[in-house]
Each structure stands twice: as C-alpha cells, then as structure tokens.
Design a protein around this motif. Structure first.
Motif, PDB file in Angstrom:
ATOM      1  N   ALA A 125       0.811  -1.222   0.000  1.00 34.72           N
ATOM      2  CA  ALA A 125       0.000   0.000   0.000  1.00 34.72           C
ATOM      3  C   ALA A 125       0.842   1.269   0.000  1.00 34.72           C
ATOM      4  CB  ALA A 125      -0.945  -0.002   1.198  1.00 34.72           C
ATOM      5  N   ASN A 126       2.041   1.226   0.559  1.00 31.03           N
ATOM      6  CA  ASN A 126       2.873   2.428   0.626  1.00 31.03           C
ATOM      7  C   ASN A 126       3.913   2.516  -0.494  1.00 31.03           C
ATOM      8  OD1 ASN A 126       4.442   0.333   1.558  1.00 31.03           O
ATOM      9  ND2 ASN A 126       5.303   1.465   3.279  1.00 31.03           N
ATOM     10  N   ALA A 127       3.887   1.581  -1.428  1.00 32.27           N
ATOM     11  CA  ALA A 127       4.864   1.566  -2.529  1.00 32.27           C
ATOM     12  C   ALA A 127       4.410   2.469  -3.676  1.00 32.27           C
ATOM     13  CB  ALA A 127       5.045   0.138  -3.048  1.00 32.27           C
ATOM     14  N   SER A 128       5.374   3.035  -4.374  1.00 33.38           N
ATOM     15  CA  SER A 128       5.103   3.788  -5.598  1.00 33.38           C
ATOM     16  C   SER A 128       4.913   2.786  -6.728  1.00 33.38           C
ATOM     17  CB  SER A 128       6.280   4.708  -5.917  1.00 33.38           C
ATOM     18  OG  SER A 128       6.264   5.087  -7.278  1.00 33.38           O
ATOM     19  N   THR A 186      -1.840  -1.813  -6.444  1.00 36.79           N
ATOM     20  CA  THR A 186      -1.657  -1.747  -4.999  1.00 36.79           C
ATOM     21  C   THR A 186      -2.548  -2.771  -4.318  1.00 36.79           C
ATOM     22  OG1 THR A 186      -1.189   0.609  -5.179  1.00 36.79           O
ATOM     23  CG2 THR A 186      -1.772  -0.208  -2.996  1.00 36.79           C
ATOM     24  N   GLU A 187      -2.030  -3.373  -3.280  1.00 35.96           N
ATOM     25  CA  GLU A 187      -2.777  -4.347  -2.491  1.00 35.96           C
ATOM     26  C   GLU A 187      -4.114  -3.744  -2.066  1.00 35.96           C
ATOM     27  OE1 GLU A 187      -1.465  -7.474   0.918  1.00 35.96           O
ATOM     28  OE2 GLU A 187      -0.758  -5.421   1.147  1.00 35.96           O
ATOM     29  N   GLY A 188      -5.202  -4.451  -2.397  1.00 32.78           N
ATOM     30  CA  GLY A 188      -6.538  -3.993  -2.049  1.00 32.78           C
ATOM     31  C   GLY A 188      -7.152  -3.037  -3.060  1.00 32.78           C
ATOM     32  N   ASP A 189      -6.431  -2.716  -4.144  1.00 31.86           N
ATOM     33  CA  ASP A 189      -6.948  -1.777  -5.144  1.00 31.86           C
ATOM     34  C   ASP A 189      -6.608  -2.277  -6.546  1.00 31.86           C
ATOM     35  OD1 ASP A 189      -8.169   0.445  -6.238  1.00 31.86           O
ATOM     36  OD2 ASP A 189      -6.505   1.811  -5.800  1.00 31.86           O
ATOM     37  N   GLU A 190      -7.054  -3.483  -6.857  1.00 29.66           N
ATOM     38  CA  GLU A 190      -6.726  -4.139  -8.125  1.00 29.66           C
ATOM     39  C   GLU A 190      -7.225  -3.373  -9.352  1.00 29.66           C
ATOM     40  OE1 GLU A 190      -7.172  -8.544 -10.137  1.00 29.66           O
ATOM     41  OE2 GLU A 190      -7.616  -8.290  -8.021  1.00 29.66           O
ATOM     42  N   GLU A 191      -8.275  -2.621  -9.199  1.00 26.75           N
ATOM     43  CA  GLU A 191      -8.880  -1.907 -10.334  1.00 26.75           C
ATOM     44  C   GLU A 191      -8.073  -0.688 -10.796  1.00 26.75           C
ATOM     45  OE1 GLU A 191     -11.550  -3.111 -11.948  1.00 26.75           O
ATOM     46  OE2 GLU A 191     -11.407  -4.785 -10.544  1.00 26.75           O
TER      47      GLU A 191
END
Length: 123
Positions: free
Chosen positions: A57-60, A91-96
C-alpha cells in the motif's frame, strides 16, 4: 505422435521453469507483496506471458513497475524476444487502479525484447 508429445512436454517444462524463476525474482523487488506469472502456449503456435504484481500500500506503483521490468529483463534469459507480455502492477486492495508498462512509455502489451530494450535504456 510421440515426437509431438515430447515437443509439448518440452514447451511445458520450459514454461514452468520460466514461471518459477520469474516469480522468485520478481518477489524480491522492493515493494512487491505478491507475484503471479503465467506462460501460455496455444497449440505450440503462439505464446503469451502474463505478469500480475501486487504492490504494498505504501509503494510507488511507477517504481515497482520500473524495478520489476528491469528484473523481468534480467531474468528472461533466452526467452524468445517476440513473445507478448501482459504486465500489470496494482496496490494491495486496489486491483482496479493499477498501471501497465505504458505508464513508462512502453506499449500496453510489450514484447520481451521491448522490455529488454527499456531495461538497457536502448531506443
């Protein structure tokens, strides 16, 4: 018939080895939480590689995409350069809401050679 079966087995084993090596290498990229690589050969006529990377979640996403494309190029070995690669980082939890190589100037679905050229800085 036996020759055909042996040829298919060789292609399958090469794909399995590629997937195992690629997953292990991409999993070591900073910010990567999960990797799923597939190597599909359609009746021995066409091949497609699919790479889906889940980033923390915190990765660019751009950094994970760039670093992972460099790793892909380094790990691709003798893989045929004309193979099409479907590549997606989210991002983990935001596949869309992920990104594809086009975010870094590559085609949406680059070839292995285009990824190698990107990684070496060649135009």
């Amino acid at each position: 018939m036996g020759l055909f079966a042996a040829l298919l087995a060789a292609c399958s084993n090469g794909g399995a080895s590629f997937v195992k090596d690629m997953d292990a290498a991409l999993a070591d990229v900073p910010g990567v939480v999960h990797v799923s690589t597939t190597y599909n050969t359609n009746n021995g006529m066409s091949t497609r590689i699919t790479v889906r990377i889940t980033a923390s979640a915190n990765a660019s996403l751009e950094t994970v995409l760039s670093d992972s494309l460099h790793t892909f190029a380094d790990t691709s070995g003798s893989t045929r350069g004309t193979i099409s690669v479907s590549y997606y980082v989210f991002t983990e939890g935001d596949e869309e809401n992920g990104i594809r190589p086009s975010a870094l100037g590559l085609p949406v679905t680059p070839t292995v050679d285009q990824i190698r050229e990107f990684a070496t800085g060649a135009d």
